[in-house]
Design a protein around this motif. Structure first.
Motif, short mmCIF file in Angstrom:
data_model
loop_
_atom_site.label_atom_id
_atom_site.label_comp_id
_atom_site.label_asym_id
_atom_site.label_seq_id
_atom_site.Cartn_x
_atom_site.Cartn_y
_atom_site.Cartn_z
N LEU A 185 95.35 -29.52 3.66
CA LEU A 185 95.35 -28.07 3.47
C LEU A 185 96.51 -27.64 2.57
N GLY A 186 97.66 -28.29 2.74
CA GLY A 186 98.78 -28.00 1.85
C GLY A 186 98.43 -28.29 0.40
N LEU A 187 97.74 -29.42 0.18
CA LEU A 187 97.28 -29.75 -1.17
C LEU A 187 96.32 -28.68 -1.68
N ARG A 218 87.26 -30.17 -15.15
CA ARG A 218 87.28 -31.43 -15.90
C ARG A 218 88.69 -32.02 -15.91
N TRP A 219 89.69 -31.16 -16.06
CA TRP A 219 91.08 -31.61 -16.09
C TRP A 219 91.50 -32.20 -14.75
N LEU A 220 90.97 -31.66 -13.65
CA LEU A 220 91.34 -32.16 -12.34
C LEU A 220 90.91 -33.61 -12.14
N LYS A 221 89.89 -34.07 -12.84
CA LYS A 221 89.50 -35.47 -12.77
C LYS A 221 90.61 -36.36 -13.34
N LEU A 227 97.29 -38.92 -9.59
CA LEU A 227 97.61 -39.05 -8.17
C LEU A 227 97.51 -40.49 -7.71
N SER A 228 96.46 -41.18 -8.12
CA SER A 228 96.29 -42.58 -7.72
C SER A 228 97.41 -43.44 -8.28
N THR A 229 97.79 -43.19 -9.52
CA THR A 229 98.89 -43.94 -10.14
C THR A 229 100.21 -43.67 -9.43
N TYR A 230 100.47 -42.40 -9.15
CA TYR A 230 101.72 -42.03 -8.50
C TYR A 230 101.78 -42.53 -7.06
N ALA A 231 100.63 -42.61 -6.39
CA ALA A 231 100.61 -43.12 -5.02
C ALA A 231 101.10 -44.56 -4.98
N GLU A 232 100.70 -45.36 -5.97
CA GLU A 232 101.17 -46.74 -6.03
C GLU A 232 102.68 -46.79 -6.25
#
Length: 300
Positions: A185-187, A218-221, A227-232
């Motif tokens: 929800l914060g996201l 489209r930009w959110l994709k 996000l996936s890169t930063y999660a790593e």
């Protein structure tokens, strides 16, 4: 475990009985989804009139919480908060013994864990859930409902619960559904805020919200890839600025703030991001990626 409960649990999934306690907008949507899927559904609400529409569609009205609990092996509760849930359920703890309680009431991870402990102490099977949609989205498998608690219980009742939405198993820690719910929800609110600010900015020059949003989606994709890169990077504790450094983003966000100021757009949101990035840069992390800012949120 009493014999009636065993009989209910052995009933074919298509006709498994369910009781829903709490008939606000969300509780009513849950009960309606069970009915639509063919599950005999008993409903209870303190304000009895809230059950009228559901009863007209085939639900059984329970006059008391105890009556609702005793009608089914699977009891779903969705009320205002955990205090309200405990107030309703504590007097019928003996009737709940041997049954499965699915608490879809919103609360904190600590409250969810406390409820799981209460349920275990009274011999009640327990799952805590986080509903990741609004009432109109109930029944759509594209929407998630998060579950935490016994994976075995979720597996046993998955076919029944999946009529509400896609059941996502977060494992045995009863607090994780509430934790994920709060974080997601914060996201959502952060995304909404950024989108509204950006839409106001573009709209100041006559761009229609629907036209801007078509490109925003489209930009959110691409953002999801970040996000996936930063999660790593976060899991590794290393923040290489190989895509874009904090120093570069400090300069870039300046253009956003300047454009907004020229158009009379409230700039508090981008200024917050700028403040966070400047703090990181001042601490010697200007060459790191934006993911480095998680350490600020962690208070480090």
């Amino acid at each position: 475990m009493n014999a009636p409960h065993m009989n209910q649990q052995n009933t074919a999934t298509a006709t498994a009985t369910v009781s829903v306690i709490g008939l606000g907008q969300m509780g009513s949507a849950l009960a309606d989804a069970f009915l639509a899927a063919g599950h005999p559904t008993t409903v209870f609400n303190r304000t009895q009139a809230k059950a009228d529409a559901l009863v007209a569609r085939g639900a059984v009205r329970a006059a008391t919480v105890a009556e609702a609990v005793e009608a089914s092996g699977l009891v779903v509760v969705c009320v205002l908060d955990y205090a309200a849930a405990r107030e309703l359920l504590a007097p019928v703890a003996a009737s709940l013994r041997g049954r499965v309680l699915v608490n879809l009431t919103s609360g904190s991870p600590e409250q969810a864990r406390a409820e799981a402990e209460w349920a275990a102490a009274h011999g009640v099977g327990h799952l805590d859930g986080g509903i990741m949609t609004t009432p109109p989205g109930i029944g759509d498998s594209a929407n998630m409902i998060l579950y935490a608690g016994s994976p075995a219980l979720l597996a046993e009742h998955r076919a029944t619960l999946e009529v509400l939405g896609d059941p996502v198993d977060l494992g045995p820690d009863a607090g994780l559904a509430s934790l994920y719910d709060a974080g997601l929800l914060g996201l959502m609110w952060s995304v909404f805020g950024g989108w509204l600010h950006a839409t106001a900015l573009a709209g100041a020059d006559g761009v229609a919200a629907k036209d801007f949003t078509a490109l925003a989606n489209r930009w959110l994709k691409t953002v999801s890839w970040f996000l996936s890169t930063y999660a790593e990077q976060i899991d590794a504790g290393e923040y290489p600025g190989s895509d874009a450094t904090i120093d570069v983003q400090v300069a870039t966000i300046g253009h956003l703030i300047e454009a907004g100021a020229a158009r009379g757009i409230d700039g508090r949101l981008p200024r917050l991001h700028l403040e966070l990035m400047r703090e990181a840069a001042a601490a010697g992390h200007g060459g790191d990626s934006y993911a480095r800012l998680i350490e600020t949120f962690r208070g480090k």
